[in-house]
Write an enzyme that holds these catalytic residues in place. Structure first.
Site, PDB file in Angstrom:
ATOM      1  N   ASP A  10       0.872  -1.179   0.000  1.00 41.53           N
ATOM      2  CA  ASP A  10       0.000   0.000   0.000  1.00 41.53           C
ATOM      3  C   ASP A  10       0.901   1.219   0.000  1.00 41.53           C
ATOM      4  OD1 ASP A  10      -3.233   0.426   1.079  1.00 41.53           O
ATOM      5  OD2 ASP A  10      -1.900   2.164   1.036  1.00 41.53           O
ATOM      6  N   GLU A 128     -15.141  -7.946  -6.048  1.00 43.66           N
ATOM      7  CA  GLU A 128     -15.234  -8.253  -4.615  1.00 43.66           C
ATOM      8  C   GLU A 128     -16.650  -7.965  -4.130  1.00 43.66           C
ATOM      9  OE1 GLU A 128     -13.031  -9.548  -2.287  1.00 43.66           O
ATOM     10  OE2 GLU A 128     -14.979  -9.504  -1.299  1.00 43.66           O
ATOM     11  N   LEU A 130     -17.564  -8.503  -0.634  1.00 46.43           N
ATOM     12  CA  LEU A 130     -17.661  -8.511   0.831  1.00 46.43           C
ATOM     13  C   LEU A 130     -18.398  -7.281   1.348  1.00 46.43           C
ATOM     14  CD1 LEU A 130     -15.637  -6.353   2.463  1.00 46.43           C
ATOM     15  CD2 LEU A 130     -13.908  -7.867   1.577  1.00 46.43           C
ATOM     16  N   ASN A 192     -24.774  -4.294  -6.757  1.00 46.90           N
ATOM     17  CA  ASN A 192     -24.931  -3.136  -5.861  1.00 46.90           C
ATOM     18  C   ASN A 192     -26.127  -2.277  -6.255  1.00 46.90           C
ATOM     19  OD1 ASN A 192     -22.926  -3.898  -4.187  1.00 46.90           O
ATOM     20  ND2 ASN A 192     -21.511  -2.245  -4.679  1.00 46.90           N
ATOM     21  N   LEU A 234     -34.584  -5.056   3.178  1.00 43.91           N
ATOM     22  CA  LEU A 234     -35.835  -4.287   3.146  1.00 43.91           C
ATOM     23  C   LEU A 234     -36.009  -3.538   4.465  1.00 43.91           C
ATOM     24  CD1 LEU A 234     -38.538  -6.532   1.386  1.00 43.91           C
ATOM     25  CD2 LEU A 234     -37.361  -4.528   0.469  1.00 43.91           C
ATOM     26  N   GLY A 241     -25.580   4.336   2.764  1.00 40.56           N
ATOM     27  CA  GLY A 241     -24.409   5.197   2.636  1.00 40.56           C
ATOM     28  C   GLY A 241     -23.205   4.301   2.469  1.00 40.56           C
ATOM     29  N   CYS A 244     -19.508   2.397  -0.968  1.00 42.34           N
ATOM     30  CA  CYS A 244     -19.814   1.575  -2.142  1.00 42.34           C
ATOM     31  C   CYS A 244     -21.131   1.924  -2.821  1.00 42.34           C
ATOM     32  CB  CYS A 244     -19.783   0.095  -1.759  1.00 42.34           C
ATOM     33  SG  CYS A 244     -18.112  -0.462  -1.375  1.00 42.34           S
ATOM     34  N   LYS A 247     -21.672   5.619  -4.424  1.00 44.95           N
ATOM     35  CA  LYS A 247     -20.787   5.987  -5.549  1.00 44.95           C
ATOM     36  C   LYS A 247     -20.912   4.978  -6.693  1.00 44.95           C
ATOM     37  CE  LYS A 247     -16.805   3.258  -4.702  1.00 44.95           C
ATOM     38  NZ  LYS A 247     -16.414   2.156  -5.552  1.00 44.95           N
ATOM     39  N   ARG A 314     -17.650   7.085   5.418  1.00 44.02           N
ATOM     40  CA  ARG A 314     -17.790   7.576   4.049  1.00 44.02           C
ATOM     41  C   ARG A 314     -19.274   7.664   3.692  1.00 44.02           C
ATOM     42  NH1 ARG A 314     -13.564   3.755   0.870  1.00 44.02           N
ATOM     43  NH2 ARG A 314     -14.369   2.263   2.383  1.00 44.02           N
TER      44      ARG A 314
HETATM   45  N1  LIG Z   1     -14.952  -1.459   1.168  1.00 41.75           N
HETATM   46  C1  LIG Z   1     -15.672  -2.480   0.771  1.00 41.75           C
HETATM   47  O1  LIG Z   1     -16.416  -3.060   1.542  1.00 41.75           O
HETATM   48  C2  LIG Z   1     -15.613  -2.959  -0.658  1.00 41.75           C
HETATM   49  C3  LIG Z   1     -16.298  -4.138  -1.018  1.00 41.75           C
HETATM   50  C4  LIG Z   1     -16.278  -4.556  -2.349  1.00 41.75           C
HETATM   51  C5  LIG Z   1     -15.586  -3.821  -3.303  1.00 41.75           C
HETATM   52  N2  LIG Z   1     -14.942  -2.678  -2.920  1.00 41.75           N
HETATM   53  C6  LIG Z   1     -14.190  -1.952  -3.942  1.00 41.75           C
HETATM   54  O2  LIG Z   1     -12.819  -2.193  -3.664  1.00 41.75           O
HETATM   55  C7  LIG Z   1     -12.039  -1.036  -3.971  1.00 41.75           C
HETATM   56  C8  LIG Z   1     -11.296  -0.576  -2.726  1.00 41.75           C
HETATM   57  O3  LIG Z   1     -12.221  -0.142  -1.763  1.00 41.75           O
HETATM   58  P1  LIG Z   1     -11.783   0.285  -0.291  1.00 41.75           P
HETATM   59  O4  LIG Z   1     -13.011   0.627   0.440  1.00 41.75           O
HETATM   60  O5  LIG Z   1     -10.869  -0.749   0.283  1.00 41.75           O
HETATM   61  O6  LIG Z   1     -10.919   1.602  -0.611  1.00 41.75           O
HETATM   62  P2  LIG Z   1      -9.926   2.405   0.333  1.00 41.75           P
HETATM   63  O7  LIG Z   1      -9.798   3.747  -0.291  1.00 41.75           O
HETATM   64  O8  LIG Z   1     -10.384   2.275   1.743  1.00 41.75           O
HETATM   65  O9  LIG Z   1      -8.547   1.644   0.257  1.00 41.75           O
HETATM   66  C9  LIG Z   1      -7.770   1.648  -0.881  1.00 41.75           C
HETATM   67  C10 LIG Z   1      -6.287   1.536  -0.496  1.00 41.75           C
HETATM   68  O10 LIG Z   1      -5.509   1.580  -1.676  1.00 41.75           O
HETATM   69  C11 LIG Z   1      -4.299   2.277  -1.391  1.00 41.75           C
HETATM   70  N3  LIG Z   1      -3.680   2.719  -2.638  1.00 41.75           N
HETATM   71  C12 LIG Z   1      -4.016   3.775  -3.413  1.00 41.75           C
HETATM   72  N4  LIG Z   1      -3.221   3.830  -4.485  1.00 41.75           N
HETATM   73  C13 LIG Z   1      -2.360   2.791  -4.413  1.00 41.75           C
HETATM   74  C14 LIG Z   1      -1.326   2.298  -5.246  1.00 41.75           C
HETATM   75  N5  LIG Z   1      -1.017   2.889  -6.390  1.00 41.75           N
HETATM   76  N6  LIG Z   1      -0.654   1.210  -4.846  1.00 41.75           N
HETATM   77  C15 LIG Z   1      -0.960   0.592  -3.683  1.00 41.75           C
HETATM   78  N7  LIG Z   1      -1.946   0.995  -2.870  1.00 41.75           N
HETATM   79  C16 LIG Z   1      -2.641   2.083  -3.216  1.00 41.75           C
HETATM   80  C17 LIG Z   1      -4.747   3.387  -0.475  1.00 41.75           C
HETATM   81  O11 LIG Z   1      -3.665   3.929   0.265  1.00 41.75           O
HETATM   82  C18 LIG Z   1      -5.781   2.656   0.409  1.00 41.75           C
HETATM   83  O12 LIG Z   1      -5.188   2.106   1.555  1.00 41.75           O
HETATM   84  C19 LIG Z   1     -13.037  -0.019  -4.522  1.00 41.75           C
HETATM   85  O13 LIG Z   1     -13.079  -0.159  -5.923  1.00 41.75           O
HETATM   86  C20 LIG Z   1     -14.348  -0.440  -3.914  1.00 41.75           C
HETATM   87  O14 LIG Z   1     -15.441  -0.017  -4.694  1.00 41.75           O
HETATM   88  C21 LIG Z   1     -14.921  -2.246  -1.627  1.00 41.75           C
HETATM   89  O1  LIG Z   2     -32.111  -3.117   4.545  1.00 38.44           O
HETATM   90  C1  LIG Z   2     -31.148  -2.347   4.538  1.00 38.44           C
HETATM   91  C2  LIG Z   2     -29.822  -2.784   4.335  1.00 38.44           C
HETATM   92  C3  LIG Z   2     -28.802  -1.832   4.312  1.00 38.44           C
HETATM   93  N1  LIG Z   2     -29.094  -0.515   4.487  1.00 38.44           N
HETATM   94  C4  LIG Z   2     -27.991   0.475   4.423  1.00 38.44           C
HETATM   95  O2  LIG Z   2     -27.256   0.259   3.237  1.00 38.44           O
HETATM   96  C5  LIG Z   2     -25.902   0.622   3.394  1.00 38.44           C
HETATM   97  C6  LIG Z   2     -24.988  -0.440   2.851  1.00 38.44           C
HETATM   98  O3  LIG Z   2     -25.045  -1.588   3.656  1.00 38.44           O
HETATM   99  P1  LIG Z   2     -24.239  -2.921   3.273  1.00 38.44           P
HETATM  100  O4  LIG Z   2     -24.576  -3.294   1.896  1.00 38.44           O
HETATM  101  O5  LIG Z   2     -24.469  -3.902   4.346  1.00 38.44           O
HETATM  102  O6  LIG Z   2     -22.742  -2.392   3.391  1.00 38.44           O
HETATM  103  P2  LIG Z   2     -21.448  -2.356   2.469  1.00 38.44           P
HETATM  104  O7  LIG Z   2     -20.324  -2.802   3.325  1.00 38.44           O
HETATM  105  O8  LIG Z   2     -21.394  -1.005   1.828  1.00 38.44           O
HETATM  106  O9  LIG Z   2     -21.627  -3.478   1.340  1.00 38.44           O
HETATM  107  C7  LIG Z   2     -22.165  -3.225   0.034  1.00 38.44           C
HETATM  108  O10 LIG Z   2     -21.180  -2.698  -0.819  1.00 38.44           O
HETATM  109  C8  LIG Z   2     -20.011  -3.532  -0.956  1.00 38.44           C
HETATM  110  C9  LIG Z   2     -19.015  -2.766  -1.798  1.00 38.44           C
HETATM  111  O11 LIG Z   2     -19.289  -2.820  -3.154  1.00 38.44           O
HETATM  112  C10 LIG Z   2     -20.421  -4.859  -1.577  1.00 38.44           C
HETATM  113  O12 LIG Z   2     -19.279  -5.683  -1.721  1.00 38.44           O
HETATM  114  C11 LIG Z   2     -21.459  -5.526  -0.679  1.00 38.44           C
HETATM  115  O13 LIG Z   2     -21.889  -6.748  -1.253  1.00 38.44           O
HETATM  116  C12 LIG Z   2     -22.634  -4.563  -0.515  1.00 38.44           C
HETATM  117  O14 LIG Z   2     -23.602  -5.115   0.388  1.00 38.44           O
HETATM  118  C13 LIG Z   2     -25.733   0.948   4.885  1.00 38.44           C
HETATM  119  O15 LIG Z   2     -25.728   2.351   5.043  1.00 38.44           O
HETATM  120  C14 LIG Z   2     -26.959   0.334   5.526  1.00 38.44           C
HETATM  121  O16 LIG Z   2     -27.359   1.051   6.683  1.00 38.44           O
HETATM  122  C15 LIG Z   2     -30.392  -0.086   4.683  1.00 38.44           C
HETATM  123  O17 LIG Z   2     -30.654   1.113   4.825  1.00 38.44           O
HETATM  124  N2  LIG Z   2     -31.390  -1.021   4.696  1.00 38.44           N
END
Ligand SMILES: NC(=O)c1ccc[n+]([C@@H]2O[C@H](COP(=O)([O-])OP(=O)(O)OC[C@H]3O[C@@H](n4cnc5c(N)ncnc54)[C@H](O)[C@@H]3O)[C@@H](O)[C@H]2O)c1
Ligand SMILES: O=c1ccn([C@@H]2O[C@H](COP(=O)(O)OP(=O)(O)O[C@H]3O[C@H](CO)[C@@H](O)[C@H](O)[C@H]3O)[C@@H](O)[C@H]2O)c(=O)[nH]1
Length: 417
Positions: A10, A128, A130, A192, A234, A241, A244, A247, A314
């Site tokens: 990172d 991903e 999660l 999503n 639901l 919010g 993910c 945006k 976020r």
């Molecule tokens: N957060 C989630 O739950 C989740 C779930 C599914 C998919 N995603 C997707 O995964 C991606 C990452 O999400 P996040 O929430 O972990 O983002 P984040 O911004 O929290 O973390 C990203 C990391 O990448 C690092 N980074 C930036 N540029 C870099 C580079 N050139 N080389 C190495 N590291 C670098 C940053 O310092 C940071 O630590 C996004 O596309 C998001 O949409 C996130």
């Molecule tokens: O019935 C519901 C379920 C969720 N939420 C809200 O929805 C948002 C997102 O919740 P959740 O989806 O559990 O969280 P994330 O960690 O953002 O996960 C979503 O976004 C990730 C990043 O893309 C995906 O990987 C996951 O599958 C997807 O669920 C939160 O603000 C929750 O409070 C509600 O208001 N009502």
């Protein structure tokens, strides 16, 4: 945890420093124990030097794709930079695996970049799914896995290597779907978008319940019994919010418009608007119960994280409402079991405290905006002794109305008249 040797890179030295000590730079249940174990075992090495990846066969790109400043589209600069940084270190036969959520078409473009700089290396897209707060379990036991790969021998090689990476969940019967690049990219944003739509659908019904006198939780229970609809996602309230869903639906809309297919996903604009109206409605409701103005009134905001079991703020609906009320002149105090440090960084102008009692003391109104267990379990009698006025606004349908009313509280909720 799957027995592979992993090098994590990172660009943020603070994050790397924490990880190297076995401490996550965020709150995620169950993660610290697992991290400490793998660091101790020597199977995970973390650093800021991308050169350390030399010798690795599979290279995951998991960097952020946030909303670009002043635009609904995704900002791809981190993905581009991360892929560029890998290029000098790739060997023939290596697989670069995109995990970030990207606009459809990105993988095809990056495949050309990889092919030009590192002949014999191949790109795959492996979105991903999660959820924050459940990241460990979702990673070890995913619902499904998707590989977007090119055709021919290169795609077969990428599939074989990814099957080795995911050998444990595959052996447990996890469904695996191998697709082309665009399908893999679209699966992620489609999932999503569906989740966001489900939440906004129930929140639209909540708006109706508010004006018609219905109860949206009973409505959700009743329609959710139909297996074709399903009760999950639901939960009406303050809406979605996080880093993910908001945006991702905006980036999807922007990309569809670029492709001349904006109409196909125009409904996502409505999904976003319904979601934002919930936040405005909560601000209005606060003013309403305070007799028309929030100025100078003490407002206890329970919750800063975008959802429970996370310290992520976020695009947090809770923090947004707190900020809007403070801007309108209310004396707001925000509390959260985990997200006070992140809230202070994101919104330094807001008063935040880790002490729940301190937040409640002297409140004219209590807003429950993130449904942490600590807030759902509040005792209305004891809480009533701390506040100045027993008025609670339940933004997450998290409290038992009858119990709170029996303790002398005025109870109002989003989604109920
Ligand atoms: N957060 C989630 O739950 C989740 C779930 C599914 C998919 N995603 C997707 O995964 C991606 C990452 O999400 P996040 O929430 O972990 O983002 P984040 O911004 O929290 O973390 C990203 C990391 O990448 C690092 N980074 C930036 N540029 C870099 C580079 N050139 N080389 C190495 N590291 C670098 C940053 O310092 C940071 O630590 C996004 O596309 C998001 O949409 C996130
Ligand atoms: O019935 C519901 C379920 C969720 N939420 C809200 O929805 C948002 C997102 O919740 P959740 O989806 O559990 O969280 P994330 O960690 O953002 O996960 C979503 O976004 C990730 C990043 O893309 C995906 O990987 C996951 O599958 C997807 O669920 C939160 O603000 C929750 O409070 C509600 O208001 N009502």
């Amino acid at each position: 945890a799957s027995g592979h040797d992993v090098v994590g890179v990172d660009v943020d030295p603070e994050k790397v420093g924490a990880l190297a000590l076995g401490k996550a730079p965020f709150f995620e249940p169950g993660f610290d124990g697992l991290l400490a174990d793998v660091i101790r075992s020597g199977r995970l090495e973390v650093g800021t030097d991308v050169g350390a990846i030399a010798g690795c066969a599979v290279h995951f790109v998991c960097v952020g794709t946030p909303q670009a400043a002043g635009s609904p589209a995704a900002d791809l600069r981190f993905v581009d930079a991360a892929v560029d940084s890998l290029l000098p270190h790739l060997g023939a036969g290596d697989v670069v695996v995109g995990k970030s959520t990207v606009p459809v078409g990105t993988a095809g473009r990056l495949a050309d970049v990889v092919a030009a700089a590192a002949p014999g290396a191949v790109l795959a897209w492996n979105p991903e799914f999660l959820r924050e707060g459940h990241a460990v379990d979702d990673t070890l036991h995913p619902d499904r896995i998707v590989y977007g790969v090119p055709g021919g021998a290169a795609g077969e090689r990428a599939t074989r290597l990814l099957d080795e990476v995911y050998a444990i969940p595959l052996a447990e019967g996890m469904p695996r779907i191998v697709t082309d690049y665009p399908t893999a990219e679209l699966v992620k944003v489609a999932a999503n978008s569906f989740l966001a739509t489900k939440i906004s659908f129930i929140n639209a019904m909540a708006e109706l319940c508010e004006v018609a006198g219905g109860d949206v939780t009973q409505l959700a229970d009743a329609i959710g019994h139909d297996a074709r609809i399903g009760r999950r996602f639901l939960n009406a309230g303050l809406g979605f919010g996080g880093g993910c869903l908001p945006k991702d639906i905006r980036a999807f809309t922007a990309r569809a418009e670029e492709l001349g297919a904006g109409e196909a996903v125009a409904f996502l604009g409505e999904v976003d608007r319904i979601n934002n109206r919930r936040r405005s409605r909560m601000v209005e409701l606060t003013a309403e119960v305070l007799g028309g103005s929030v100025t100078g009134r003490r407002v206890a905001v329970l919750g800063a994280a975008f959802k429970p079991e996370s310290d992520d703020v976020r695009d947090s609906p809770a923090l947004d409402v707190a900020t809007r009320l403070a801007e309108a002149g209310a004396d707001v105090v925000v509390t959260d079991p985990q997200a006070v440090p992140t809230a202070r960084r994101r919104a330094p102008q807001l008063a935040c405290t880790e002490d729940l009692d301190e937040a409640l003391r002297g409140a004219d109104v209590v807003l429950l905006l993130t449904e942490w267990r600590q807030f759902r379990d509040l005792d209305p009698v004891r809480t009533g002794e701390l506040v100045a006025h027993r008025t609670v606004l339940d933004g997450r349908q998290a409290l038992d109305r009858a119990v709170w009313e029996a303790a002398g509280w005025r109870y109002r909720a989003l989604g109920r008249a």
